[in-house]
Each structure stands twice: as structure tokens, then as C-alpha cells.
Design a protein around this motif. Structure first.
Motif, PDB file in Angstrom:
ATOM      1  N   TRP A 100      -4.250  23.457   6.890  1.00  0.00           N
ATOM      2  CA  TRP A 100      -3.056  22.888   6.247  1.00  0.00           C
ATOM      3  C   TRP A 100      -3.190  21.375   6.076  1.00  0.00           C
ATOM      4  CZ3 TRP A 100      -0.353  19.130   8.805  1.00  0.00           C
ATOM      5  CH2 TRP A 100      -0.498  19.055  10.204  1.00  0.00           C
ATOM      6  N   THR A 155     -17.851  28.691   4.197  1.00  0.00           N
ATOM      7  CA  THR A 155     -16.817  27.655   4.231  1.00  0.00           C
ATOM      8  C   THR A 155     -15.604  28.105   3.436  1.00  0.00           C
ATOM      9  OG1 THR A 155     -18.590  26.031   4.241  1.00  0.00           O
ATOM     10  CG2 THR A 155     -16.374  25.199   3.822  1.00  0.00           C
ATOM     11  N   LEU A 156     -15.863  28.691   2.259  1.00  0.00           N
ATOM     12  CA  LEU A 156     -14.767  29.131   1.398  1.00  0.00           C
ATOM     13  C   LEU A 156     -14.055  30.346   1.977  1.00  0.00           C
ATOM     14  CD1 LEU A 156     -16.363  28.712  -2.125  1.00  0.00           C
ATOM     15  CD2 LEU A 156     -14.452  27.416  -1.199  1.00  0.00           C
ATOM     16  N   THR A 173     -10.126  29.982   6.045  1.00  0.00           N
ATOM     17  CA  THR A 173      -8.915  29.415   5.444  1.00  0.00           C
ATOM     18  C   THR A 173      -8.933  27.889   5.485  1.00  0.00           C
ATOM     19  OG1 THR A 173      -7.697  31.365   6.139  1.00  0.00           O
ATOM     20  CG2 THR A 173      -6.394  29.404   5.620  1.00  0.00           C
ATOM     21  N   LEU A 174      -8.632  27.281   4.355  1.00  0.00           N
ATOM     22  CA  LEU A 174      -8.553  25.819   4.294  1.00  0.00           C
ATOM     23  C   LEU A 174      -7.396  25.356   5.190  1.00  0.00           C
ATOM     24  CD1 LEU A 174      -9.755  23.332   2.752  1.00  0.00           C
ATOM     25  CD2 LEU A 174      -7.903  23.625   1.097  1.00  0.00           C
ATOM     26  N   ALA A 189      -5.252  21.060   2.832  1.00  0.00           N
ATOM     27  CA  ALA A 189      -4.592  21.638   1.653  1.00  0.00           C
ATOM     28  C   ALA A 189      -3.324  20.855   1.290  1.00  0.00           C
ATOM     29  CB  ALA A 189      -4.250  23.105   1.913  1.00  0.00           C
TER      30      ALA A 189
END
Lengths: 154, 155
Positions: free
Chosen positions: A11, A4-5, A8-9, A14
Motif C-alpha cells: 500500500w 515481483t509482479l 501484491t504491491l 501503490a
């Protein structure tokens, strides 16, 4: 967790989280989120205090620690001596010198303008302060122009 | 003390999000600034929208830790905002990192971020002297207040 990490989170997660950080500082203490202020308090100090006695400097220290926490949990995708597309075009010494020069422009420019991408671009823009809207528009236009010129020339 | 702890915690969240959203990778900003990707523009717009809405909900209430009334003032743009932002934009275009992501890069182990960070620290430290040197002599001798490009109040 790790996978998961590693992705990429998005947008749309984030961005709102950063928005909530800004709202939290406002709601907790009527303070403005901005990174430049913390850097200023580290090197000089202000009415908010000097060095780690200033909450603004602690915000910046927290950002460093947040980057460290991510790198420990996610397999250190940033760690090492690579930087950007400049790596392929410059010697290590040349790249260090250029990046230091770019940092100088950022430091002098941000302090002259009274804020950086976070202070003007996020907080000031959200509060609809005209100085911040002018600043972030100028920053964006200049940075895009610089990038397009570098892309065309190098 | 509580404010400093809160700032540290909020900073950790911010740095973690910067790294997870890959804003600690200069290539992310390269794609943004070369207009190849809208992702960071959307991210910033989302952050500003949430902060805009939250700030308006909180306006006039009391801050939880300090009891201060939540309020803000509008700042009028000056020449300092434009001149400083042009310098900043050139530096950002070259380094593809602004101060927040650079701080997160330091924690994330990107060694060359040390060069950018050193430049930022020196630049912030030297700025008042540079602004003093750029100040027209006439202003200095007459003791006129605040020349045009001395530096805006830091947010």
C-alpha cells in the motif's frame, strides 16, 4: 520480474503512486482525476468532449489497458470466470443479474453524487472539498454496512 | 491532444497499479469493507496525503501543458451527494468493485466485470432521466432551478 509482479504491491507504494497520478493531472493541465467523468463522457459527453475525444474517457481506456498490461506480464491472476465469494452462492445467471444491478446502483449513485471513490475519495478529499468529504464518508459507511449485513445474512 | 495522451498514460499507470495492488480482486474489497484488513484504507490515505501535499505545492503555478493557473474551488455538500453516495455504497458493497478497479478488471480478463461495467454504463446514462422522474411535479411546473436530488456536478 514475474515473481515481483505476482506479489501484491504494498500500500505504501501503490497509494503514493496514485497520489502522484492525481498531482500530475493537476500539474499538467489543472484537471481533476476521476473515473466517473470518463464514464460520463463515454456514454454522453461533456464540455471535455465526447467518446475518445475526451481526455477523461482516455483516462478510463488507459486504466483498462493498464489492467491488460499487468495481466500479460504477471500471469493473469484475474482472468477467468471467478468473481467473488458470491460465486459459491449463486448460479451464473443470478450472479450476472446481481452484478449488473450493483453496477446500476454504482452508475446512478456516482452520477447523482458527482463522483466515485476516485473523484470524491481521492481527488476531492485531497483538495479538502466539503462535498467530497461528505460523499466519501457516506460511501464508506454505506459500503461497510452493506458488506457486514451481507456477511451476516448469507 | 497532449492532454489526451497524458491522460491515457496516467490511466495505464493507474490500471497497472490497481491490478498489482490486487484491487482487481473483489476479495480485496471484501476484506476492506468487512473491516478485516486496513490495507486499502492505508493505500487511500497515502494517496490522499501525497495528492494533498502536491496540490498545495502546485497551487497558483501554471499547468505545464495548458498554461492554466492551477486552482480549485470548494463544493458545498448537497442532498445529491448524500443520496447518490448511499446508492453507490450499496452497489460497491455488493459488487466489491468501484468504477476504476472494474475498468482494470476488464483489461485483466475478469469476465464477470462485464456485468458490473454494463450496469455502470447504463446507470450513468439513465441517471438524468431518473433524477427528472424523481423531481417533484411542483418544481417542474414552476420551472424552479435545480431540484434537491438532480445530481451534483461531476468532478
Amino acid at each position: 520480474m514475474r515473481s515481483t509482479l505476482e506479489s501484491t504491491l504494498p500500500w505504501w507504494i501503490a497509494g503514493p503512486v496514485l497520489g502522484l497520478v492525481i498531482v500530475s493531472l493537476l500539474g499538467l493541465a489543472n484537471k481533476r482525476f476521476g473515473v466517473l467523468g470518463g464514464v460520463t463522457d463515454l456514454v454522453q459527453g461533456s464540455t471535455e468532449g465526447r467518446g475518445l475525444r475526451s481526455w477523461r474517457a482516455l483516462l478510463v481506456l488507459g486504466i483498462v489497458l493498464g489492467g491488460l498490461a499487468y495481466t500479460l506480464l504477471a500471469g493473469a491472476p484475474d482472468a477467468g470466470s471467478t468473481y467473488s465469494w458470491l460465486d459459491a452462492h449463486l448460479s451464473l445467471g443470478g450472479e450476472v443479474a446481481l452484478l449488473f444491478g450493483a453496477g446500476l446502483l454504482i452508475g446512478v449513485g456516482a452520477r447523482t453524487a458527482g463522483g466515485c471513490t476516485s473523484g470524491h475519495g481521492l481527488t476531492g478529499a485531497a483538495l479538502l472539498s466539503p462535498a467530497s468529504i461528505v460523499s466519501i464518508s457516506t460511501i464508506m459507511a454505506t459500503a461497510v454496512t452493506t458488506t457486514l449485513i451481507l456477511d451476516a445474512v448469507v | 491532444m497532449k492532454l489526451r495522451l497524458a491522460a491515457l498514460a496516467l490511466g495505464i499507470v493507474t490500471g497497472f497499479v490497481f491490478a498489482w495492488a490486487r484491487m482487481t480482486d473483489p476479495n480485496t474489497f471484501h476484506r476492506m469493507l468487512a473491516l478485516d484488513s486496513a490495507r486499502i484504507y492505508l493505500l487511500m490515505a497515502a494517496a490522499v496525503s501525497v495528492a494533498f501535499a502536491g496540490a498545495r505545492l502546485l497551487r497558483g503555478r501554471r499547468a505545464l501543458l495548458t498554461g492554466a493557473t492551477i486552482s480549485w474551488t470548494m463544493t458545498r455538500p448537497t442532498k445529491s451527494h448524500v443520496v447518490g453516495s448511499v446508492l453507490f455504497g450499496i452497489g460497491w458493497g455488493i459488487s466489491e468493485a468501484c468504477p476504476g478497479p472494474t475498468a482494470a478488471q476488464l483489461g485483466a480478463g475478469r469476465v464477470l466485470a462485464l456485468a458490473v461495467a454494463a450496469g455502470v454504463l447504463v446507470g450513468v446514462k439513465l441517471q438524468p432521466r431518473l433524477a427528472g422522474a424523481a423531481e417533484p411535479a411542483a418544481h417542474r411546473s414552476s420551472g424552479a432551478p435545480i431540484p434537491a436530488v438532480q445530481g451534483a456536478d461531476v468532478l
